[in-house]
Design a protein around this motif. Sequence first.
Motif, PDB file in Angstrom:
ATOM      1  N   GLY A  49      -7.729   4.759  -7.130  1.00  0.00           N
ATOM      2  CA  GLY A  49      -7.944   3.401  -6.866  1.00  0.00           C
ATOM      3  C   GLY A  49      -9.378   3.127  -6.445  1.00  0.00           C
ATOM      4  N   LEU A  81      -5.264   8.737  -4.351  1.00  0.00           N
ATOM      5  CA  LEU A  81      -4.081   7.999  -3.597  1.00  0.00           C
ATOM      6  C   LEU A  81      -2.936   8.943  -3.784  1.00  0.00           C
ATOM      7  CD1 LEU A  81      -4.824   4.415  -4.807  1.00  0.00           C
ATOM      8  CD2 LEU A  81      -5.609   5.519  -2.650  1.00  0.00           C
ATOM      9  N   CYS A  83       0.529   8.393  -2.041  1.00  0.00           N
ATOM     10  CA  CYS A  83       1.569   7.229  -2.293  1.00  0.00           C
ATOM     11  C   CYS A  83       1.173   6.032  -1.431  1.00  0.00           C
ATOM     12  CB  CYS A  83       2.725   8.080  -1.949  1.00  0.00           C
ATOM     13  SG  CYS A  83       2.646   8.466  -0.086  1.00  0.00           S
ATOM     14  N   LYS A  84       2.191   5.238  -1.505  1.00  0.00           N
ATOM     15  CA  LYS A  84       2.261   3.875  -0.873  1.00  0.00           C
ATOM     16  C   LYS A  84       3.232   3.502   0.203  1.00  0.00           C
ATOM     17  CE  LYS A  84       4.107   1.600  -4.852  1.00  0.00           C
ATOM     18  NZ  LYS A  84       3.929   0.712  -5.941  1.00  0.00           N
ATOM     19  N   TYR A  97      -2.073   2.237   1.152  1.00  0.00           N
ATOM     20  CA  TYR A  97      -1.838   3.620   0.505  1.00  0.00           C
ATOM     21  C   TYR A  97      -2.406   4.866   1.331  1.00  0.00           C
ATOM     22  CZ  TYR A  97      -2.208   0.760  -3.856  1.00  0.00           C
ATOM     23  OH  TYR A  97      -2.016  -0.139  -4.936  1.00  0.00           O
ATOM     24  N   TYR A 106      -4.630   5.877   6.025  1.00  0.00           N
ATOM     25  CA  TYR A 106      -4.229   4.806   5.093  1.00  0.00           C
ATOM     26  C   TYR A 106      -5.059   3.714   5.045  1.00  0.00           C
ATOM     27  CZ  TYR A 106       0.499   6.450   6.207  1.00  0.00           C
ATOM     28  OH  TYR A 106       1.491   7.275   6.283  1.00  0.00           O
ATOM     29  N   ALA A 109      -3.638  -1.874   0.641  1.00  0.00           N
ATOM     30  CA  ALA A 109      -3.732  -2.120  -0.702  1.00  0.00           C
ATOM     31  C   ALA A 109      -4.328  -3.383  -1.220  1.00  0.00           C
ATOM     32  CB  ALA A 109      -2.221  -2.132  -1.238  1.00  0.00           C
ATOM     33  N   ASN A 114      -5.434  -0.365  -7.588  1.00  0.00           N
ATOM     34  CA  ASN A 114      -5.018   0.830  -8.320  1.00  0.00           C
ATOM     35  C   ASN A 114      -5.376   0.875  -9.684  1.00  0.00           C
ATOM     36  OD1 ASN A 114      -2.911  -1.308  -8.485  1.00  0.00           O
ATOM     37  ND2 ASN A 114      -1.495   0.400  -8.749  1.00  0.00           N
ATOM     38  N   VAL A 118       1.111   4.266  -8.458  1.00  0.00           N
ATOM     39  CA  VAL A 118       1.028   4.955  -7.389  1.00  0.00           C
ATOM     40  C   VAL A 118       2.458   4.843  -6.857  1.00  0.00           C
ATOM     41  CG1 VAL A 118       0.368   4.763  -5.090  1.00  0.00           C
ATOM     42  CG2 VAL A 118      -1.250   4.219  -6.670  1.00  0.00           C
TER      43      VAL A 118
END
Length: 123
Positions: A49, A81, A83-84, A97, A106, A109, A114, A118
């Motif tokens: 990202g 990244l 994951c979200k 993210y 974190y 976002a 991105n 993700v």
Amino acid sequence: MNKLGIKRRVTTTFAVLVVAGSGVLAATPAHATTPEATASVSWPALPKGKVVSRITLNIREDPTTNSPSLGGLRPGAIVALDCKVRGQNVNGNNLWYLLADGAPGYVAARYVQNLSYVPYCED
């Protein structure tokens, strides 16, 4: 997602990266028995990202602006990244993210574009 689950995921991700980077762990398909067969094995690239905020973007301990800051990312920085997750709504966007590559925390976002797909974090 509770804090224990997140910390366990970050710790596990970090441990896998350390072991994989040390050369102790080799990714070899079960059917690959020759060096030529294993030469084509590759790990999928981590999603990336780009920070699109105009000021330093805070890295948070949890997906909320009320969470302690763990540092910051400069505008234009490219970050890996993991994951979200859904968290606090930040200017119309409730996604956050989880950073990868052993970096804890974190980022909202709303301020990260991105550059590839993700996935959502698993519980």
